[in-house]
Write a protein that holds these residues in place. Sequence first.
Motif, mmCIF file in Angstrom:
data_model
loop_
_atom_site.group_PDB
_atom_site.id
_atom_site.type_symbol
_atom_site.label_atom_id
_atom_site.label_comp_id
_atom_site.label_asym_id
_atom_site.label_seq_id
_atom_site.Cartn_x
_atom_site.Cartn_y
_atom_site.Cartn_z
ATOM 1 N N GLY A 185 19.023 -13.536 69.219
ATOM 2 C CA GLY A 185 18.255 -14.442 69.723
ATOM 3 C C GLY A 185 17.048 -14.702 68.804
ATOM 4 N N ALA A 186 16.069 -14.861 69.314
ATOM 5 C CA ALA A 186 14.476 -15.298 68.605
ATOM 6 C C ALA A 186 13.589 -14.715 69.376
ATOM 7 N N GLY A 187 12.480 -14.092 68.616
ATOM 8 C CA GLY A 187 11.457 -13.819 69.217
ATOM 9 C C GLY A 187 9.918 -13.788 68.345
ATOM 10 N N VAL A 188 9.120 -13.605 69.167
ATOM 11 C CA VAL A 188 7.844 -13.460 68.596
ATOM 12 C C VAL A 188 7.025 -12.276 68.984
ATOM 13 N N ARG A 189 6.147 -11.799 67.853
ATOM 14 C CA ARG A 189 5.215 -10.597 68.160
ATOM 15 C C ARG A 189 4.020 -10.855 67.415
ATOM 16 N N GLY A 190 3.068 -10.279 67.967
ATOM 17 C CA GLY A 190 1.488 -10.464 67.440
ATOM 18 C C GLY A 190 0.714 -9.191 67.767
ATOM 19 N N ASN A 191 -0.262 -9.048 67.349
ATOM 20 C CA ASN A 191 -1.453 -8.161 67.394
ATOM 21 C C ASN A 191 -2.457 -8.723 67.889
ATOM 22 N N LEU A 192 -3.192 -8.036 68.825
ATOM 23 C CA LEU A 192 -4.563 -8.371 69.176
ATOM 24 C C LEU A 192 -5.565 -7.587 69.059
ATOM 25 N N ALA A 193 -6.684 -7.780 69.263
ATOM 26 C CA ALA A 193 -7.800 -6.766 69.103
ATOM 27 C C ALA A 193 -7.670 -5.613 69.691
ATOM 28 N N ASN A 194 -8.153 -4.535 69.378
ATOM 29 C CA ASN A 194 -8.694 -3.434 69.958
ATOM 30 C C ASN A 194 -7.357 -2.640 70.536
ATOM 31 N N GLY A 195 -6.364 -2.716 69.465
ATOM 32 C CA GLY A 195 -5.099 -2.005 69.514
ATOM 33 C C GLY A 195 -4.033 -2.683 70.336
ATOM 34 N N LEU A 196 -4.271 -3.694 70.836
ATOM 35 C CA LEU A 196 -3.104 -4.268 71.969
ATOM 36 C C LEU A 196 -2.242 -5.164 70.911
ATOM 37 N N SER A 197 -1.098 -5.034 71.083
ATOM 38 C CA SER A 197 0.026 -5.973 70.618
ATOM 39 C C SER A 197 1.123 -6.424 71.657
ATOM 40 N N TRP A 198 1.786 -7.456 71.420
ATOM 41 C CA TRP A 198 2.774 -8.120 72.206
ATOM 42 C C TRP A 198 3.970 -8.450 71.755
ATOM 43 N N ASP A 199 5.249 -8.487 72.531
ATOM 44 C CA ASP A 199 6.301 -9.128 71.898
ATOM 45 C C ASP A 199 7.163 -10.042 72.995
ATOM 46 N N ALA A 243 27.681 -16.239 76.113
ATOM 47 C CA ALA A 243 26.411 -16.546 76.178
ATOM 48 C C ALA A 243 26.008 -17.279 77.194
ATOM 49 N N SER A 244 27.010 -17.478 78.340
ATOM 50 C CA SER A 244 26.509 -18.209 79.454
ATOM 51 C C SER A 244 25.243 -18.091 80.125
ATOM 52 N N ASP A 245 24.852 -16.884 80.022
ATOM 53 C CA ASP A 245 23.457 -16.843 80.929
ATOM 54 C C ASP A 245 22.674 -15.692 79.718
ATOM 55 N N MET A 246 21.444 -16.186 79.150
ATOM 56 C CA MET A 246 20.436 -15.682 78.388
ATOM 57 C C MET A 246 19.605 -14.984 79.049
ATOM 58 N N ALA A 247 19.109 -13.919 78.410
ATOM 59 C CA ALA A 247 18.000 -13.087 79.089
ATOM 60 C C ALA A 247 16.641 -13.160 78.303
ATOM 61 N N THR A 248 15.673 -12.858 78.890
ATOM 62 C CA THR A 248 14.163 -12.925 78.366
ATOM 63 C C THR A 248 13.446 -11.490 78.469
ATOM 64 N N THR A 249 12.868 -11.045 77.329
ATOM 65 C CA THR A 249 12.352 -9.653 77.180
ATOM 66 C C THR A 249 10.692 -9.845 76.775
ATOM 67 N N VAL A 250 9.657 -9.319 77.589
ATOM 68 C CA VAL A 250 8.397 -9.132 77.016
ATOM 69 C C VAL A 250 7.988 -7.859 76.980
ATOM 70 N N ARG A 251 6.852 -7.471 76.257
ATOM 71 C CA ARG A 251 6.314 -5.977 76.205
ATOM 72 C C ARG A 251 5.059 -6.310 75.818
ATOM 73 N N MET A 252 4.204 -5.274 76.211
ATOM 74 C CA MET A 252 2.775 -5.351 75.903
ATOM 75 C C MET A 252 2.497 -3.660 75.437
ATOM 76 N N LYS A 253 2.099 -3.465 74.420
ATOM 77 C CA LYS A 253 1.652 -2.185 73.897
ATOM 78 C C LYS A 253 0.222 -1.941 73.635
ATOM 79 N N TYR A 254 -0.206 -0.539 73.781
ATOM 80 C CA TYR A 254 -1.603 -0.321 73.573
ATOM 81 C C TYR A 254 -1.668 0.936 72.651
ATOM 82 N N THR A 255 -2.353 0.903 71.373
ATOM 83 C CA THR A 255 -2.494 2.038 70.584
ATOM 84 C C THR A 255 -4.041 2.017 69.946
ATOM 85 N N GLY A 256 -4.808 1.738 70.849
ATOM 86 C CA GLY A 256 -6.275 1.705 70.572
ATOM 87 C C GLY A 256 -6.986 3.243 70.360
#
Length: 397
Positions: free
Chosen positions: A194-208, A239-252
């Motif tokens: 599939g396709a995904g996006v990931r990013g880094n926020l301030a203070n050790g937070l990241s998301w997917d 591929a009749s039914d797709m799925a969605t996954t999200v994550r939050m991570k903290y390493t501050g």
Amino acid sequence: MPAVAQDKPVTIEDVLEIVQRQQAEIDALRTELDATRQGMDATADKVAESEEKIEATGDFVESLAAAAPGRSKTSIGGYGELHYNQVNSDAGDSEEIDFHRFVLFFGHEFSDKVRFFSEFELEHSLAGDGKPGEVELEQAYAEFDLGNNIAARAGLFLLPVGILNETHEPPTFYGVERNDVENIILPSTWWEAGAGVRGNLANGLSWDAAVHSGLAIPTSGSSAFRVRSGRQKVAEADASDMATTVRMKYTGVPGLELAASYQYQSDPSQVAGDGLDSGQLFTAHAIYQRDRFGVRALYGSWEFDGAAVEAADADSQSGWYIEPSFRANKNWGVYARYSDLDAARAQDRFTQTEFGFNYWPTDGVVLKMDYRMREFDLPALSLSDFDAIDVGFGYNF
């Protein structure tokens, strides 16, 4: 010249002696001047020779710099692990040795902002008709930098859930076998397309966040509603039914990792009207390392809707484990782990206690040994309760 007249008269011999002394001094000065000139010439030659060497060195360095990007753009790595298991129970004993996984990584940087990564695996040494193993493509995706702290990916990739799904090289975890919660509840290794996006926020937070192919969990047979049996491995997958996954991570905080993931699929069987209507996964974990002491803990649960899955008492499936450890030095570490699982099949409902050690002779190589004690929840499976001794070898590079 009255003053001279009073001294001894100057003879021709005296004049000649003065002239000879002056000539000797002139000859000495000429000799010194010639030596100086020769030294200057030698110095000039040495300077010219040094300049030629410096220029040649510069040309060589420039050639290395020009060639280096071509060599470094493509990378190769891998890992593998060998297991020996001795299992003892009232239902029977068994011994097995297995080269469980042989994996190669291939990566390539197309540019500063676009890169490719892949993972190719052979399981159980042999694959083919009648053989126990499989040849699998576990990752093959491109990642694109969209900014300083955000990137997108497309292709076949590991889902951002749990601890081991994305980082499972043998030297990175304790125990010969991977923990059961991240095998039964979180079906690691778990990849989708599939396709995904990931990013880094301030203070050790990241998301997917990712939209990807989903599970196709069977609703009948011996593996009915078993999550692990629903992995399609992106092999002509439905591929009749797709799925969605999200994550939050903290390493501050140094030594600390906290993360939580959520996945939703509206039809995890890919078949409408079969009694398995929707599925939601929630998982959270914590990792903390302080000096020589460490601890890992993880919880995962599935909630399914549908008449058939509820009738089979498989609509709620969950598991958790806690794993304290102590690293005596850079080479030795010991651990203990307690796990509790309640999944779809009777054999996937049990508690397990284990302890063991890892020995790292050098970075990237590990020897392991552990002892496991498993007790099944159902009295009918009490004869299958077992003790096991596991010995393993693993590496990664």
